[in-house]
Every structure is written in C-alpha cells, then in structure tokens.
Scaffold this active site. Sequence first.
Site, PDB file in Angstrom:
ATOM      1  N   GLY A 279      49.507  30.076  38.336  1.00  0.00           N
ATOM      2  CA  GLY A 279      48.918  30.908  37.474  1.00  0.00           C
ATOM      3  C   GLY A 279      48.107  31.620  38.935  1.00  0.00           C
ATOM      4  O   GLY A 279      48.712  32.284  39.812  1.00  0.00           O
ATOM      5  N   SER A 280      46.823  32.785  38.202  1.00  0.00           N
ATOM      6  CA  SER A 280      46.008  32.813  39.380  1.00  0.00           C
ATOM      7  C   SER A 280      45.631  32.386  41.104  1.00  0.00           C
ATOM      8  O   SER A 280      45.173  31.805  40.088  1.00  0.00           O
ATOM      9  CB  SER A 280      44.769  33.773  38.710  1.00  0.00           C
ATOM     10  OG  SER A 280      43.862  32.811  37.946  1.00  0.00           O
ATOM     11  N   PRO A 281      45.589  33.524  41.615  1.00  0.00           N
ATOM     12  CA  PRO A 281      44.612  32.489  43.039  1.00  0.00           C
ATOM     13  C   PRO A 281      43.762  32.036  42.089  1.00  0.00           C
ATOM     14  O   PRO A 281      42.390  30.763  42.785  1.00  0.00           O
ATOM     15  CB  PRO A 281      44.585  33.469  43.678  1.00  0.00           C
ATOM     16  CG  PRO A 281      45.598  34.390  43.253  1.00  0.00           C
ATOM     17  CD  PRO A 281      46.054  34.634  42.137  1.00  0.00           C
ATOM     18  N   VAL A 283      42.124  31.156  39.603  1.00  0.00           N
ATOM     19  CA  VAL A 283      41.854  29.805  38.987  1.00  0.00           C
ATOM     20  C   VAL A 283      42.382  28.546  40.181  1.00  0.00           C
ATOM     21  O   VAL A 283      41.842  27.669  40.033  1.00  0.00           O
ATOM     22  CB  VAL A 283      42.310  30.011  37.924  1.00  0.00           C
ATOM     23  CG1 VAL A 283      42.814  28.591  37.531  1.00  0.00           C
ATOM     24  CG2 VAL A 283      42.557  31.138  36.399  1.00  0.00           C
ATOM     25  N   GLY A 284      43.483  28.819  40.942  1.00  0.00           N
ATOM     26  CA  GLY A 284      43.494  27.895  42.047  1.00  0.00           C
ATOM     27  C   GLY A 284      43.361  27.100  42.243  1.00  0.00           C
ATOM     28  O   GLY A 284      42.908  25.851  43.284  1.00  0.00           O
ATOM     29  N   GLU A 301      51.240  27.754  42.884  1.00  0.00           N
ATOM     30  CA  GLU A 301      52.271  28.397  43.019  1.00  0.00           C
ATOM     31  C   GLU A 301      51.066  29.606  41.718  1.00  0.00           C
ATOM     32  O   GLU A 301      50.681  30.146  40.881  1.00  0.00           O
ATOM     33  CB  GLU A 301      53.492  28.551  41.925  1.00  0.00           C
ATOM     34  CG  GLU A 301      54.328  27.256  42.328  1.00  0.00           C
ATOM     35  CD  GLU A 301      55.086  27.444  43.585  1.00  0.00           C
ATOM     36  OE1 GLU A 301      55.697  28.827  43.366  1.00  0.00           O
ATOM     37  OE2 GLU A 301      56.142  27.090  44.171  1.00  0.00           O
ATOM     38  N   CYS A 335      56.127  37.041  38.331  1.00  0.00           N
ATOM     39  CA  CYS A 335      54.780  36.806  39.427  1.00  0.00           C
ATOM     40  C   CYS A 335      55.604  37.833  40.458  1.00  0.00           C
ATOM     41  O   CYS A 335      54.966  37.897  41.705  1.00  0.00           O
ATOM     42  CB  CYS A 335      54.548  35.230  39.649  1.00  0.00           C
ATOM     43  SG  CYS A 335      56.073  34.652  39.721  1.00  0.00           S
TER      44      CYS A 335
HETATM   45  P1  NAD Z   1      45.593  32.077  35.247  1.00  0.00           P
HETATM   46  O1  NAD Z   1      45.071  31.228  36.328  1.00  0.00           O
HETATM   47  O2  NAD Z   1      44.466  32.125  34.716  1.00  0.00           O
HETATM   48  O3  NAD Z   1      46.327  30.266  34.207  1.00  0.00           O
HETATM   49  C1  NAD Z   1      47.600  29.390  34.499  1.00  0.00           C
HETATM   50  C2  NAD Z   1      46.395  28.102  33.522  1.00  0.00           C
HETATM   51  O4  NAD Z   1      45.246  27.854  34.564  1.00  0.00           O
HETATM   52  C3  NAD Z   1      46.033  28.033  31.443  1.00  0.00           C
HETATM   53  O5  NAD Z   1      47.548  27.394  31.973  1.00  0.00           O
HETATM   54  C4  NAD Z   1      44.580  28.091  31.303  1.00  0.00           C
HETATM   55  O6  NAD Z   1      44.569  27.807  30.225  1.00  0.00           O
HETATM   56  C5  NAD Z   1      44.747  27.258  33.517  1.00  0.00           C
HETATM   57  N1  NAD Z   1      42.769  28.077  33.556  1.00  0.00           N
HETATM   58  C6  NAD Z   1      43.069  29.115  33.182  1.00  0.00           C
HETATM   59  N2  NAD Z   1      41.516  29.284  34.077  1.00  0.00           N
HETATM   60  C7  NAD Z   1      40.712  27.837  33.980  1.00  0.00           C
HETATM   61  C8  NAD Z   1      40.127  27.770  34.711  1.00  0.00           C
HETATM   62  N3  NAD Z   1      38.575  28.163  35.122  1.00  0.00           N
HETATM   63  N4  NAD Z   1      40.056  26.224  34.749  1.00  0.00           N
HETATM   64  C9  NAD Z   1      41.352  24.907  34.413  1.00  0.00           C
HETATM   65  N5  NAD Z   1      42.603  25.249  34.251  1.00  0.00           N
HETATM   66  C10 NAD Z   1      42.316  26.780  33.942  1.00  0.00           C
HETATM   67  O7  NAD Z   1      47.146  32.801  34.854  1.00  0.00           O
HETATM   68  P2  NAD Z   1      47.631  32.999  33.819  1.00  0.00           P
HETATM   69  O8  NAD Z   1      47.056  34.932  33.465  1.00  0.00           O
HETATM   70  O9  NAD Z   1      48.359  32.354  32.880  1.00  0.00           O
HETATM   71  O10 NAD Z   1      48.981  33.861  34.802  1.00  0.00           O
HETATM   72  C11 NAD Z   1      49.278  34.706  35.303  1.00  0.00           C
HETATM   73  C12 NAD Z   1      48.717  34.575  37.250  1.00  0.00           C
HETATM   74  O11 NAD Z   1      49.726  33.718  37.642  1.00  0.00           O
HETATM   75  C13 NAD Z   1      49.457  36.065  38.341  1.00  0.00           C
HETATM   76  O12 NAD Z   1      48.378  35.776  38.908  1.00  0.00           O
HETATM   77  C14 NAD Z   1      50.690  34.949  38.090  1.00  0.00           C
HETATM   78  O13 NAD Z   1      50.939  36.040  39.657  1.00  0.00           O
HETATM   79  C15 NAD Z   1      50.764  34.148  38.432  1.00  0.00           C
HETATM   80  N6  NAD Z   1      52.044  33.369  38.058  1.00  0.00           N
HETATM   81  C16 NAD Z   1      52.499  32.828  39.276  1.00  0.00           C
HETATM   82  C17 NAD Z   1      53.827  32.007  39.561  1.00  0.00           C
HETATM   83  C18 NAD Z   1      54.169  31.438  40.617  1.00  0.00           C
HETATM   84  O14 NAD Z   1      55.392  30.864  40.507  1.00  0.00           O
HETATM   85  N7  NAD Z   1      53.870  31.745  42.013  1.00  0.00           N
HETATM   86  C19 NAD Z   1      54.848  32.223  37.928  1.00  0.00           C
HETATM   87  C20 NAD Z   1      53.520  33.055  37.091  1.00  0.00           C
HETATM   88  C21 NAD Z   1      52.672  32.936  37.418  1.00  0.00           C
END
Ligand code: NAD
Length: 560
Positions: A279-281, A283-284, A301, A335
């Site tokens: 997901g996003s940095p 939330v990471g 990731e 991504c």
């Molecule tokens: P996101 O970080 O918003 O959400 C990812 C997951 O985290 C979802 O399941 C969501 O429910 C959960 N989440 C969101 N907020 C949270 C919180 N506060 N606490 C706990 N869990 C939470 O990301 P997104 O919008 O779903 O995806 C887009 C991002 O993911 C982009 O930055 C993209 O570059 C990245 N991404 C990376 C890869 C990779 O392989 N490196 C692949 C796909 C997407």
Amino acid sequence: MLMPISTLRSMSSSCMLLYFTSRVTTLSVETGSSFPQLDMHQSLEPPGQQPPGCGKCSPMGSDAGKAAGCSGCSRGSGGIGKGPVICSAVCGNPYAGLVSHLRAAWLSGKTRPMEYRVAQLEALGRFLDEKKQDILEATAADMGKPSFEAYFTEILLCKNELNSTLNNLCHWMKDEHVDKSLLTQLDCAFIRKDPYGVVLIIAPWNYPIHLFLVPLIGAIAAGNCVVVKPSETTKNSERLIAEMLTCYLDNDCFAVVTAGVQETTRLLENKFDYIFFTGSPSVGRIVMTAAAKHLTPVTLELGGKNPCYVCDSCNVQNTARRVAWGRFFNAGQTCVAPDYVLCSAEMQEKLLPALREAITEFYGPNPRESPDFGRIVGDRQFQRVQALLHSGHTAIGGQTDAEERYIAPTVLVEVQQDDPIMQEEIFGPILPILTVASVDDAIAFINARERPLVLYVFSSRKEVMKRVLERTSSGGFCANDTIMHMTIPSLPFGGIGQSGLGRYHGRSSFETFSHQRSTLLRGAGRETLNTPRYPPYAPHRLPLLRAATETKRQATCLLL
Ligand code: NAD
C-alpha cells in the site's frame, strides 16, 4: 459488510467459518487438539511454547465463540496436546478469537508437511481457473479494468507464480547444510526453513486479486497460517475474495477479514508472527508502528515516484509505446508505472509525436470509447488525480468526466520540480515530462529524491544504462521497457527506503515467509573432544580450542 442471506445459505458451514467480516465478532470453532507425528522434514520436536494469552483464556471448546470477548474465563493448561487456548491476542479485541484459532491450527503442525502445502496451493490454482469469469467481472465493475489487462495481471501472472512455486517447493523446503568447524565435524549443522506462524497479509485495491494472492502463495508455501485483509475500496473484488476463496482453502488455517480502516486498526492490535503489507508509504508507517509493539517482522511493499530517463540515443517509437503502455495500463494505477519522464529538450520534441501516435494506436482517437482503457477507482481518487492536471502545460489528452471517473491518457510538458504533480505519486493516467541537460543531470535529479520502487532507462547505449544503474539506487531497475521486470518470478520484487522494505515473488516469497532456523544436532558422546572448553580454564588448552573452532582467512585467489 454483511453477506446476502441467499449467499450464506448456499455456502457450506466451513466456508462460513472462514468468512470473517468486520461486524462478526464471534467465531464458531471445531477443532481437534491432537498433534500429528512429524517426519524428518519437519521439526524434531513440536514447538513447545504456549500461545501468548491474556491470562483469562479457556481451552478451546464448545464455548469458544465467546473467546473474542474473552470475558471472565479462566486460563486452561493450553499448549500442544493439552487443548490449545483460544484467546491468544488482545482481550476484548474482535479478532482475537480468529487469530487464536489460526494459531492453534499452526501449533498443531498441520501446515508443515509439504503435501498439505501443495494441496492448498493447488486449491488456489482451482480458484483461479474456476472463478476466472467472476474475477474479470468483479475487477471490471470495480474500476473498468479491461478484461485483457485483468486476465494478464490478476490471473496469468498469479498462475505463473503458483506454478513456479509448485515446481520448486520441494527444493526450497530442503534443509540447507552448512560448513562446520573441526569440533563439530561429526555433527549435523543446517538451516531449517521454518514457517513464522500466523501471518497477516494486507492488500491494496489496484490489482485486488494479484496483490493478495501472490504473497499468499509464498505464505502457504512456507507453511504458515494466514489472515488475508483485501482492500475495502474495490468492493466487488473484496466480496469475491471473502465469499469464494474461502471455499477453496482449509478454514482452520486461512481466513479472510473484510475491514475498513477502523477495523484494520483493531486487527493490527493482535500479535501476528509476520505482517506483509502492500500500500501507500503513509499507511506502511502505521502498520510498521503497530507491528513494532509486538516486535513483529514486516515486509512493506510501498509506492512512490518511478523516474524514467529517456536518452537521446534511444529508439523513439519503441520507447514511446513501451512508456505509454506502462503509464496507461490500468489507467495509470500501477505501483511500477513510470511516474515521470526525464529527457533532453530535443528528445522531448521527438517523443511527443511518438507518444501521441502510440496512444492513438492503443486506444483509438477517443480513448473514452476504448474497451482497453480503464477508469479511476473512486471519486476521491478521481478528484486527487484530476487536480494534478493543472501542473505544467497539457500536450496530449487532458479530458475528464467525473461521472465515469474517466481521465484521458495525458502528457504534460513544461512541468517544474515544485509543481504539485512532482510532490506525490501520480497513480493515474498522466505522464509529466521534465527536461534535463544530460544523463548526469538526470542522475542528480533522481538522487535528490526518495529512492523509487523502480527506475527505468531507455537507451541504445550500454554505457548509459551502466552509468545510471551504478550511480543510483532503487527497488528494481529495468532498461528499455516498463513493468516487465516484475513478470519474472525469479527476480525478487520490492522497494528500498521510502518505496519499501523486503522482497517477494518466487523463491524470495518463500524465504520472506520462512524463518531461517539455525540448527545443530550434536551427538551425546565423545566428551573428551569437549573438555578443552570447560572450566577450570587452563591456558594450554586454548591452542587446542582455537584449532578446533578456528575459521582461517583464505588466500586471495588471483586468476591470471
Ligand atoms: P493504502 O495504503 O491506502 O491501503 C492499503 C491497505 O491498507 C488497504 O487494505 C487498506 O484497507 C489498509 N489501510 C488503509 N489505511 C489504513 C490504516 N490507517 N490502518 C490500517 N490499515 C489501513 O493503499 P491503496 O490506496 O490501497 O493502494 C495504493 C498505494 O499502494 C500506492 O501508493 C501504490 O504505489 C501502492 N502499491 C504498492 C505496490 C507494491 O508492490 N510496492 C503494489 C500496489 C500498490
């Protein structure tokens, strides 16, 4: 999210068990407590630790469903062979019962034999085969994903990963024997690839099947129990995963949790043995902070801005097609999409008509009518991406339609470093071009920013590729194409710095989800060999000890 009654009726009780929504707080549990005999490929002894508990847990039994609340129960004996305890995590947490249930299954040793792992992986293959049409329909409904793109990324790449894992699992699982000292020459020293235990996989929405399934393949291959948390943004895919995947896997060991931010926050309070997040940095960081409370290892990731340097020496037409494909695939929501182009002003003049031609060739004169061009996933994301169109000057595209969440394949020029589009990951079908004077300027530009998930270079000169590769840092590197590096299961995939931590795909997935357990099996006799290390210490024994344990520096081998 609740399932329709008709769906519930048509599901077997075992499927219902695994489907764990954010509203369901109890879990009906049927389990045996016997510990199966392990063969020599498994642990020599069953793990003896008890699940960490709250001190108020009861052994799993008929009233196990109450365990989620864990109120007023007294601790049982717990542990292997005595009836696993149900509350292993955070008392009062709605997911504690689920995590405990999976932990009990893991401690039973059920997921360790290779035959079990293969059976679950093959079930994943059947899920992909039998639910192919449902996957294509769900991803189309969620974000207008073209069926060709969905088939390629959500099904074909997952099948490749699955087959590569099934083909190699027996080699990956083998104990790795290591060099020994003189003292341990008669013993057995090896690295056992041990499963972590109960792992959590949190996935994003842009490739809603691929991005939970590929890590899940690695986690199952490594012998773990798994909780999968798909994205709540892509509702149709989320429902499909929750309702259908659950009917293919062993419900004692694998669960799907459907959850939004609040519920995921509660889920993360539980102790997992490994967390794999995509997901996003931002939330990471939240996930890593939650993991740190339990000292749980993580793979992150993440995303970011992937630079794409186009050298004056490249093949312009091929470059334009490959860059346009990578940027506009999945409507730019990838991504590893090239986020921006760096090139000379002269190259920009040549690249623009070539990009225009490539876009027309791919999507026709009006991409809005093309069945091969997707849509932005939601209104909030549409507003964010649309706002980025105001940076620089629109050279190609720029049309939008909020109702359809359509943004045309767009190329921006005269973009400045401090424009809004250069401050965040674009994650939409917009390609800004920035001009640089030379390859060294491009390298300086890239190195002045966070390290990206991937770096692209287009050039017909090997020394240019080599120069950029050697003087920059990124998760991955791909010359003369976009995205293709991640289609090879044997190449580790992952970020560095801001773009992530850890790697997966193929063997790297198996290793990510395995603990490398150092193991030494010594004989019980031959005690005279050990005498030199015991007190009372005598100086004359030190040379003996040194000779028996020493690792000597080898002479440098010079190949003439
Ligand atoms: P996101 O970080 O918003 O959400 C990812 C997951 O985290 C979802 O399941 C969501 O429910 C959960 N989440 C969101 N907020 C949270 C919180 N506060 N606490 C706990 N869990 C939470 O990301 P997104 O919008 O779903 O995806 C887009 C991002 O993911 C982009 O930055 C993209 O570059 C990245 N991404 C990376 C890869 C990779 O392989 N490196 C692949 C796909 C997407």
